[in-house]
Design an enzyme around this catalytic site. Sequence first.
Site, short mmCIF file in Angstrom:
data_model
loop_
_atom_site.label_atom_id
_atom_site.label_comp_id
_atom_site.label_asym_id
_atom_site.label_seq_id
_atom_site.Cartn_x
_atom_site.Cartn_y
_atom_site.Cartn_z
N LYS A 18 0.83 -1.22 0.00
CA LYS A 18 0.00 0.00 0.00
C LYS A 18 0.86 1.27 0.00
O LYS A 18 0.63 2.18 -0.78
CB LYS A 18 -0.93 -0.02 1.21
N ILE A 19 1.86 1.32 0.87
CA ILE A 19 2.68 2.54 0.97
C ILE A 19 3.66 2.62 -0.20
O ILE A 19 3.82 3.66 -0.84
CB ILE A 19 3.44 2.57 2.32
N THR B 151 11.43 4.40 6.01
CA THR B 151 10.28 4.82 6.82
C THR B 151 9.51 3.60 7.30
O THR B 151 8.37 3.70 7.73
CB THR B 151 9.31 5.71 6.00
N SER B 152 10.14 2.42 7.20
CA SER B 152 9.39 1.19 7.46
C SER B 152 9.61 0.67 8.89
O SER B 152 8.75 0.85 9.75
CB SER B 152 9.76 0.15 6.42
N ARG B 153 10.73 0.03 9.14
CA ARG B 153 11.09 -0.41 10.49
C ARG B 153 12.60 -0.39 10.60
O ARG B 153 13.31 -0.78 9.66
CB ARG B 153 10.59 -1.84 10.77
N GLU C 7 14.92 2.37 18.57
CA GLU C 7 14.13 3.58 18.80
C GLU C 7 13.27 3.51 20.05
O GLU C 7 12.87 4.53 20.60
CB GLU C 7 13.24 3.89 17.59
N HIS D 13 9.90 8.61 13.98
CA HIS D 13 8.71 7.78 13.70
C HIS D 13 7.46 8.65 13.60
O HIS D 13 6.46 8.42 14.29
CB HIS D 13 8.54 6.70 14.77
N GLN D 14 7.54 9.64 12.71
CA GLN D 14 6.40 10.55 12.55
C GLN D 14 5.73 10.41 11.19
O GLN D 14 4.81 11.16 10.87
CB GLN D 14 6.84 12.00 12.75
N ALA D 15 6.20 9.44 10.36
CA ALA D 15 5.68 9.37 8.99
C ALA D 15 4.16 9.17 8.97
O ALA D 15 3.47 9.67 8.09
CB ALA D 15 6.38 8.25 8.23
N PHE D 16 3.63 8.46 9.97
CA PHE D 16 2.18 8.19 10.00
C PHE D 16 1.39 9.40 10.48
O PHE D 16 0.16 9.39 10.40
CB PHE D 16 1.89 7.03 10.97
N ASP E 157 13.13 7.41 9.35
CA ASP E 157 12.05 7.77 10.27
C ASP E 157 11.95 6.72 11.37
O ASP E 157 11.15 6.86 12.28
CB ASP E 157 10.74 7.86 9.49
P1 NAD Z 1 1.76 -3.75 2.96
O1 NAD Z 1 1.54 -5.04 3.64
O2 NAD Z 1 0.63 -3.15 2.16
O3 NAD Z 1 3.03 -3.85 1.99
C1 NAD Z 1 4.20 -4.51 2.35
C2 NAD Z 1 4.79 -5.09 1.07
O4 NAD Z 1 6.04 -5.71 1.41
C3 NAD Z 1 3.90 -6.17 0.44
O5 NAD Z 1 3.74 -5.93 -0.95
C4 NAD Z 1 4.66 -7.46 0.69
O6 NAD Z 1 4.49 -8.42 -0.33
C5 NAD Z 1 6.10 -6.93 0.71
N1 NAD Z 1 7.01 -7.88 1.34
C6 NAD Z 1 6.76 -8.77 2.34
N2 NAD Z 1 7.87 -9.48 2.60
C7 NAD Z 1 8.83 -9.03 1.76
C8 NAD Z 1 10.18 -9.39 1.54
N3 NAD Z 1 10.76 -10.37 2.24
N4 NAD Z 1 10.87 -8.73 0.59
C9 NAD Z 1 10.28 -7.75 -0.14
N5 NAD Z 1 9.00 -7.37 0.01
C10 NAD Z 1 8.29 -8.01 0.95
O7 NAD Z 1 2.24 -2.76 4.09
P2 NAD Z 1 2.23 -1.16 4.05
O8 NAD Z 1 0.97 -0.66 4.64
O9 NAD Z 1 2.67 -0.70 2.71
O10 NAD Z 1 3.37 -0.85 5.13
C11 NAD Z 1 4.72 -1.19 4.89
C12 NAD Z 1 5.51 -1.03 6.18
O11 NAD Z 1 5.56 0.35 6.54
C13 NAD Z 1 4.85 -1.69 7.41
O12 NAD Z 1 5.22 -3.05 7.51
C14 NAD Z 1 5.38 -0.89 8.56
O13 NAD Z 1 6.53 -1.54 9.07
C15 NAD Z 1 5.81 0.44 7.93
N6 NAD Z 1 5.04 1.58 8.47
C16 NAD Z 1 5.73 2.63 9.00
C17 NAD Z 1 5.04 3.73 9.48
C18 NAD Z 1 5.75 4.95 10.03
O14 NAD Z 1 5.10 5.81 10.65
N7 NAD Z 1 7.05 5.11 9.82
C19 NAD Z 1 3.65 3.73 9.45
C20 NAD Z 1 2.98 2.65 8.87
C21 NAD Z 1 3.69 1.57 8.39
#
Ligand code: NAD
Length: 338
Positions: A156-157, A235-237, A266, A298-301, A261
């Site tokens: 999604k992101i 911005t993921s983890r 953290e 961690h403010q991206a959301f 982020d």
């Molecule tokens: P999502 O589930 O829609 O998308 C994640 C994508 O990663 C999927 O397409 C999945 O197939 C892929 N994936 C899974 N395992 C993988 C691998 N081993 N190698 C490559 N790709 C792989 O999730 P999303 O809503 O897009 O969110 C993504 C991440 O963003 C979340 O997991 C979360 O950790 C992070 N996040 C961060 C914040 C923030 O404030 N910084 C806020 C929300 C989410």
Amino acid sequence: MRVAVFSTKSYDREFLDAANATAQANHEFVYFDTRLTPKTASLAAECPAVCAFVNDDLGAETLEILAEQGTRFIALRSTGFNNVDLKTAAELGIKVARVTVYSPFSVAEHAVGLVLMLNRRLYRAYNRVRDDNFSLEGLLGFDLYGSTVGIIGTGKIGIIFAQIMHGFGCHLLGYDAFPNPKFEAIGNTRYVELPELFANADIISLHCPLTPETHHLIDASAIAQMKPGMMLINTSRGGLIDTKAVIEGIKSGKIGHLGIDVYEQEDELFFRDLSDTVIQDDAFQLLQSFSNVVITAHQAFFTRNALTDISTTTVSNITDFEQGHPLKNEISYQPLMA
Ligand code: NAD
């Protein structure tokens, strides 16, 4: 339902109270500023539900205390669930639900913000001009148009991030364990294997979840394959990046810009004001000292839209559990996750 809500700030209370009132759910939220850990779990005594955020510790020890006190449901206010021991939760009969979807624009737009800030050194320019220093030395950037962007995780992101970067005229390389047809539909996009993405991307942005498979995805061997001077955005983890290897990559010039982020350690730092404290995390302090690194906490959301979505879904998850309805956002333990 009586719910112990951990790691809350004023904005969490405001948005959760509003969602509770709008849905006329009448849940009794008991708010705690503190993180949920084995030491603080006793605060949830007599609460059948616990509401937790990204840095709350939902490992086996905490879950066992919660289960003993009568908690049967965990409502996560996040999409990521890497902080939950799902196996132990399942064994203890605790159900876990998350916010599967909330404004993906919030995180994707923040990632783009980091790209622009780093590329044009906006953080330096802002401070310089305030100091009546109008020199351009050290502010040289590059056109995003025509550059190659690697996106790891096209969910999604990642898709929204890809669409925005496509708007800048970038070439997009994607990598995903489960390719998404929406990515190829954007145009000027191509799925490749990681070595090709590492070797060709001017900018790499991480949008996959943290799992045992993706832990330290960006390590010394990945960095060695990257273009000199590339830009890395996370911005993921935090755990997707091996911080020590990234520090070495910055020192050697392989990584020309770093925008994060999220940070692996953290939970000891973010979401609080430590400005009067001596930070003990040397790696974090070293990162802060580099002129080509931008860190946000961690403010991206953190947009009104996302907080509304998070609170609405959290209230609805708790109501579903209370009323015995199917839990549409449940995360069930699957042995493959282990
Ligand atoms: P999502 O589930 O829609 O998308 C994640 C994508 O990663 C999927 O397409 C999945 O197939 C892929 N994936 C899974 N395992 C993988 C691998 N081993 N190698 C490559 N790709 C792989 O999730 P999303 O809503 O897009 O969110 C993504 C991440 O963003 C979340 O997991 C979360 O950790 C992070 N996040 C961060 C914040 C923030 O404030 N910084 C806020 C929300 C989410």
